[in-house]
Motif scaffolding. Structure first.
Motif, PDB file in Angstrom:
ATOM      1  N   SER A  51       0.644  -0.848   0.150  1.00  0.00           N
ATOM      2  CA  SER A  51       0.158   0.099  -0.398  1.00  0.00           C
ATOM      3  C   SER A  51       0.476   1.604  -0.328  1.00  0.00           C
ATOM      4  CB  SER A  51      -1.315  -0.075   1.310  1.00  0.00           C
ATOM      5  OG  SER A  51      -0.471   0.353   2.267  1.00  0.00           O
ATOM      6  N   PHE A  52       1.672   1.176   0.831  1.00  0.00           N
ATOM      7  CA  PHE A  52       3.024   2.037   0.512  1.00  0.00           C
ATOM      8  C   PHE A  52       3.858   2.420  -0.632  1.00  0.00           C
ATOM      9  CE2 PHE A  52       2.332   1.685   5.446  1.00  0.00           C
ATOM     10  CZ  PHE A  52       2.745   3.243   5.421  1.00  0.00           C
ATOM     11  N   ALA A  53       3.617   1.480  -1.659  1.00  0.00           N
ATOM     12  CA  ALA A  53       4.737   1.277  -2.723  1.00  0.00           C
ATOM     13  C   ALA A  53       3.733   2.186  -3.342  1.00  0.00           C
ATOM     14  CB  ALA A  53       4.725   0.262  -3.034  1.00  0.00           C
ATOM     15  N   ASP A  54       2.501   2.040  -3.573  1.00  0.00           N
ATOM     16  CA  ASP A  54       1.017   2.011  -4.336  1.00  0.00           C
ATOM     17  C   ASP A  54       1.506   3.298  -4.763  1.00  0.00           C
ATOM     18  OD1 ASP A  54       0.777  -0.537  -5.257  1.00  0.00           O
ATOM     19  OD2 ASP A  54      -1.040  -1.590  -4.230  1.00  0.00           O
ATOM     20  N   ARG A  55       1.425   4.265  -3.356  1.00  0.00           N
ATOM     21  CA  ARG A  55       0.612   5.484  -2.973  1.00  0.00           C
ATOM     22  C   ARG A  55       2.747   6.345  -3.654  1.00  0.00           C
ATOM     23  NH1 ARG A  55       0.248   6.718   2.385  1.00  0.00           N
ATOM     24  NH2 ARG A  55       0.344   3.940   2.901  1.00  0.00           N
ATOM     25  N   ASP A  56       4.066   5.509  -3.121  1.00  0.00           N
ATOM     26  CA  ASP A  56       5.183   6.567  -2.817  1.00  0.00           C
ATOM     27  C   ASP A  56       5.807   5.112  -3.906  1.00  0.00           C
ATOM     28  OD1 ASP A  56       7.521   7.879  -2.455  1.00  0.00           O
ATOM     29  OD2 ASP A  56       6.179   7.933  -0.558  1.00  0.00           O
ATOM     30  N   PRO A  57       6.534   6.143  -5.325  1.00  0.00           N
ATOM     31  CA  PRO A  57       7.897   5.244  -5.691  1.00  0.00           C
ATOM     32  C   PRO A  57       8.485   4.744  -5.289  1.00  0.00           C
ATOM     33  CG  PRO A  57       7.201   7.913  -6.672  1.00  0.00           C
ATOM     34  CD  PRO A  57       6.072   7.798  -5.504  1.00  0.00           C
ATOM     35  N   ARG A  58       9.239   5.269  -4.163  1.00  0.00           N
ATOM     36  CA  ARG A  58      10.659   5.420  -3.348  1.00  0.00           C
ATOM     37  C   ARG A  58       9.850   4.334  -2.391  1.00  0.00           C
ATOM     38  NH1 ARG A  58      10.581  10.452   0.832  1.00  0.00           N
ATOM     39  NH2 ARG A  58       8.457  10.492   1.248  1.00  0.00           N
ATOM     40  N   PHE A  59       9.206   3.592  -2.669  1.00  0.00           N
ATOM     41  CA  PHE A  59       8.865   2.448  -2.106  1.00  0.00           C
ATOM     42  C   PHE A  59       8.994   1.256  -2.597  1.00  0.00           C
ATOM     43  CE2 PHE A  59       7.948   5.305   1.281  1.00  0.00           C
ATOM     44  CZ  PHE A  59       8.211   3.613   2.683  1.00  0.00           C
ATOM     45  N   ARG A  60       9.303   0.118  -2.412  1.00  0.00           N
ATOM     46  CA  ARG A  60      10.277  -1.122  -2.986  1.00  0.00           C
ATOM     47  C   ARG A  60       9.704  -2.479  -2.324  1.00  0.00           C
ATOM     48  NH1 ARG A  60      14.485  -3.860  -5.386  1.00  0.00           N
ATOM     49  NH2 ARG A  60      15.599  -2.852  -5.067  1.00  0.00           N
ATOM     50  N   VAL A  61       8.640  -3.353  -2.891  1.00  0.00           N
ATOM     51  CA  VAL A  61       8.458  -4.384  -2.061  1.00  0.00           C
ATOM     52  C   VAL A  61       8.731  -5.356  -2.548  1.00  0.00           C
ATOM     53  CG1 VAL A  61       6.509  -4.934  -1.146  1.00  0.00           C
ATOM     54  CG2 VAL A  61       6.320  -3.401  -1.040  1.00  0.00           C
ATOM     55  N   VAL A  62       9.718  -6.697  -2.222  1.00  0.00           N
ATOM     56  CA  VAL A  62      10.177  -7.923  -2.119  1.00  0.00           C
ATOM     57  C   VAL A  62       9.190  -8.601  -1.587  1.00  0.00           C
ATOM     58  CG1 VAL A  62      11.739  -9.357  -2.560  1.00  0.00           C
ATOM     59  CG2 VAL A  62      12.341  -6.568  -2.843  1.00  0.00           C
ATOM     60  N   ARG A  63       8.901  -9.257  -1.846  1.00  0.00           N
ATOM     61  CA  ARG A  63       7.866 -10.395  -1.328  1.00  0.00           C
ATOM     62  C   ARG A  63       8.313 -11.865  -2.263  1.00  0.00           C
ATOM     63  NH1 ARG A  63       1.509  -9.232  -2.506  1.00  0.00           N
ATOM     64  NH2 ARG A  63       1.075 -10.153  -0.909  1.00  0.00           N
ATOM     65  N   ARG A  64       9.388 -12.636  -0.522  1.00  0.00           N
ATOM     66  CA  ARG A  64       9.641 -13.881  -0.784  1.00  0.00           C
ATOM     67  C   ARG A  64       8.171 -14.668  -0.879  1.00  0.00           C
ATOM     68  NH1 ARG A  64      14.675 -13.648  -0.740  1.00  0.00           N
ATOM     69  NH2 ARG A  64      16.187 -11.994   0.742  1.00  0.00           N
ATOM     70  N   LYS A  65       8.637 -15.770  -1.210  1.00  0.00           N
ATOM     71  CA  LYS A  65       7.257 -16.943  -1.087  1.00  0.00           C
ATOM     72  C   LYS A  65       7.687 -18.090  -0.465  1.00  0.00           C
ATOM     73  CE  LYS A  65       6.648 -16.666  -6.692  1.00  0.00           C
ATOM     74  NZ  LYS A  65       6.737 -17.187  -7.824  1.00  0.00           N
ATOM     75  N   THR A  66       8.490 -18.212  -0.211  1.00  0.00           N
ATOM     76  CA  THR A  66       8.945 -19.192   1.267  1.00  0.00           C
ATOM     77  C   THR A  66      10.264 -18.531   1.861  1.00  0.00           C
ATOM     78  OG1 THR A  66      10.773 -19.909   0.474  1.00  0.00           O
ATOM     79  CG2 THR A  66       9.362 -20.756  -0.374  1.00  0.00           C
ATOM     80  N   ASN A  67       9.950 -19.128   3.534  1.00  0.00           N
ATOM     81  CA  ASN A  67      10.896 -18.102   4.324  1.00  0.00           C
ATOM     82  C   ASN A  67      12.274 -18.217   4.108  1.00  0.00           C
ATOM     83  OD1 ASN A  67      11.993 -17.393   6.742  1.00  0.00           O
ATOM     84  ND2 ASN A  67       9.694 -17.221   7.868  1.00  0.00           N
ATOM     85  N   VAL A  68      12.647 -17.562   3.697  1.00  0.00           N
ATOM     86  CA  VAL A  68      14.480 -17.760   3.555  1.00  0.00           C
ATOM     87  C   VAL A  68      15.264 -18.101   5.708  1.00  0.00           C
ATOM     88  CG1 VAL A  68      14.614 -17.054   1.688  1.00  0.00           C
ATOM     89  CG2 VAL A  68      15.382 -15.780   3.814  1.00  0.00           C
ATOM     90  N   GLY A  69      14.172 -17.139   6.317  1.00  0.00           N
ATOM     91  CA  GLY A  69      14.818 -17.070   7.843  1.00  0.00           C
ATOM     92  C   GLY A  69      14.967 -16.163   8.095  1.00  0.00           C
ATOM     93  N   PRO A  70      15.215 -15.450   9.069  1.00  0.00           N
ATOM     94  CA  PRO A  70      15.378 -13.671   9.577  1.00  0.00           C
ATOM     95  C   PRO A  70      16.927 -13.325   8.997  1.00  0.00           C
ATOM     96  CG  PRO A  70      15.316 -15.043  11.535  1.00  0.00           C
ATOM     97  CD  PRO A  70      15.241 -15.888  10.568  1.00  0.00           C
ATOM     98  N   VAL A  71      18.250 -14.593   9.330  1.00  0.00           N
ATOM     99  CA  VAL A  71      19.380 -13.528   8.573  1.00  0.00           C
ATOM    100  C   VAL A  71      19.676 -13.306   7.853  1.00  0.00           C
ATOM    101  CG1 VAL A  71      22.203 -14.113   8.986  1.00  0.00           C
ATOM    102  CG2 VAL A  71      20.001 -14.304  10.746  1.00  0.00           C
ATOM    103  N   PRO A  72      19.606 -14.450   6.307  1.00  0.00           N
ATOM    104  CA  PRO A  72      19.175 -14.316   4.978  1.00  0.00           C
ATOM    105  C   PRO A  72      18.670 -12.177   4.425  1.00  0.00           C
ATOM    106  CG  PRO A  72      19.254 -16.803   5.499  1.00  0.00           C
ATOM    107  CD  PRO A  72      19.251 -15.690   7.054  1.00  0.00           C
ATOM    108  N   ASN A  73      17.110 -12.648   5.605  1.00  0.00           N
ATOM    109  CA  ASN A  73      16.189 -11.880   4.882  1.00  0.00           C
ATOM    110  C   ASN A  73      16.931 -10.384   5.191  1.00  0.00           C
ATOM    111  OD1 ASN A  73      13.554 -10.742   3.161  1.00  0.00           O
ATOM    112  ND2 ASN A  73      13.077 -10.475   5.303  1.00  0.00           N
TER     113      ASN A  73
END
Length: 281
Positions: A51-73
Motif C-alpha cells: 500500500s505504501f509502494a502504490d502511493r509512493d514510488p520511493r517504496f519497493r516491496v520484495v515478496r518472498r514465496k518461502t521463508n528464508v530465515g531472518p538472517v538472510p532476509n
C-alpha cells in the motif's frame, strides 16, 4: 537515483509495520529509497508494505514465496541497495521526521564518518518510555580513552543508524569470517568504526525502539555454545585490534577495554556460568 537506501526486513509485523513505514515516508530528507523485504509473512505485512509502494514510488516491496530465515532476509537488503549510504529499519521501530536528515548531516560535516547513530528511546508496550540511550561524544584527549569511552557507551541501536555502505560491506566480509555467530554480530560490526574513530551520533535523531507483544524470533543457546561465542568474539576483537596501525603500547593499553567489551556484548561471564550449572545439575 536516491542518495540513501533504507532496508526494512519484515515477518508477520502487521501490528507495527505501518507506523514504522509511515515514519520513513514522512522524513524531512526526501532523497531516499525504502526497500521492504517480506519474508513470506502469513499476516497482512506484505499488503501493508504494498500500500505504501502504490502511493509512493520511493517504496519497493520484495515478496518472498518461502521463508528464508531472518538472517538472510536481513542481510539481503544490504546487497539490494545501490547507494553509498544505507540503513536498516526494524519493522517494530519508528523515528522522528528529522531522523535521516540529522544523520546525513553528520556525513556532510565530516568526510571521515562511516556510521552515524541515533539516540535510542526504548518504548514499553503501553507507550511509556522505559529508557533513553543517548549518544555521548568522547571528550578525552588521549585516543585510547576516547576509543574506550565509545566502546563502553555506544548503544546497540546504532546498528540502525546511517552507514557508509562500502565500509559496512568490507567490515562484514572480514568480521563474519572471524565471528560466525549471529548473536552480537552488531557489536562486532560496529567495532572497526569505533576503533578507527569514524563513528558519531546525533541525539536529534530519535529511534523509538518498540517492544512487540510476543517475540517472533528467539533462541536459548546451551552453555557450550555460549562459551564458544564468548571465545570467538574475544578473538575477533583482538584480530581487529592487531591490524590497527597503532604503536604497540597503545594496543596493549586498549586491551583491557576490549576484554570488557567482549564480556558485556556477547553473553556475560556469570550468565554463562549459571546456565552451565543449570544444565549439569
Amino acid at each position: 537515483m536516491a542518495k540513501i537506501t533504507i532496508g526494512v526486513p519484515v515477518y508477520n509485523g502487521e501490528a507495527t509495520l505501518e507506523r514504522s513505514l509511515e515514519s520513513l515516508r514522512t522524513q524531512t530528507y526526501r532523497d531516499i529509497e525504502i526497500i521492504v523485504s517480506d519474508n513470506a509473512s502469513t499476516d497482512c505485512s506484505a499488503e501493508i508494505a504494498q500500500s505504501f509502494a502504490d502511493r509512493d514510488p520511493r517504496f519497493r516491496v520484495v515478496r518472498r514465496k518461502t521463508n528464508v530465515g531472518p538472517v538472510p532476509n536481513f542481510f539481503s537488503l544490504l546487497e539490494m541497495a545501490e547507494t553509498d549510504l544505507f540503513m536498516w529499519r526494524a519493522d517494530d521501530d519508528w523515528s522522528n521526521a528529522e531522523y535521516i536528515a540529522e544523520l546525513k548531516a553528520k556525513f556532510d560535516a565530516d568526510g571521515r564518518i562511516r556510521l552515524a547513530g541515533p539516540e535510542a528511546v526504548i518504548v514499553r508496550r503501553d507507550g511509556s518510555i522505559a529508557n533513553v540511550n543517548s549518544f555521548v561524544a568522547p571528550w578525552q584527549r588521549l585516543r585510547i580513552l576516547r576509543v574506550g569511552h565509545v566502546l563502553m557507551n555506544l548503544n546497540a541501536s546504532s546498528i540502525y543508524g546511517l552507514w557508509h555502505k562500502p565500509t559496512l560491506m568490507e567490515i562484514l566480509s572480514r568480521t563474519r569470517a572471524n565471528y560466525q555467530y549471529i548473536w552480537a554480530w552488531d557489536h562486532m560490526a560496529m567495532l572497526p568504526v569505533i576503533l578507527s574513530e569514524s563513528v558519531t551520533g546525533s541525539n536529534l535523531a530519535k529511534l523509538y525502539v518498540g517492544q512487540p507483544d510476543a517475540a517472533r524470533y528467539s533462541a536459548k543457546e546451551p552453555a557450550r555454545i555460549m562459551w564458544e561465542m564468548r571465545g570467538a568474539f574475544r578473538r575477533a576483537c583482538f584480530a581487529e585490534l592487531w591490524q590497527l596501525d597503532w604503536p604497540l603500547w597503545e594496543k596493549l593499553l586498549l586491551a583491557p577495554y576490549l576484554l570488557r567489551y567482549a564480556n558485556v556484548r556477547v553473553y556475560r561471564f556469570w550468565k554463562t556460568v549459571r546456565r552451565h550449572i543449570r544444565q549439569i545439575v
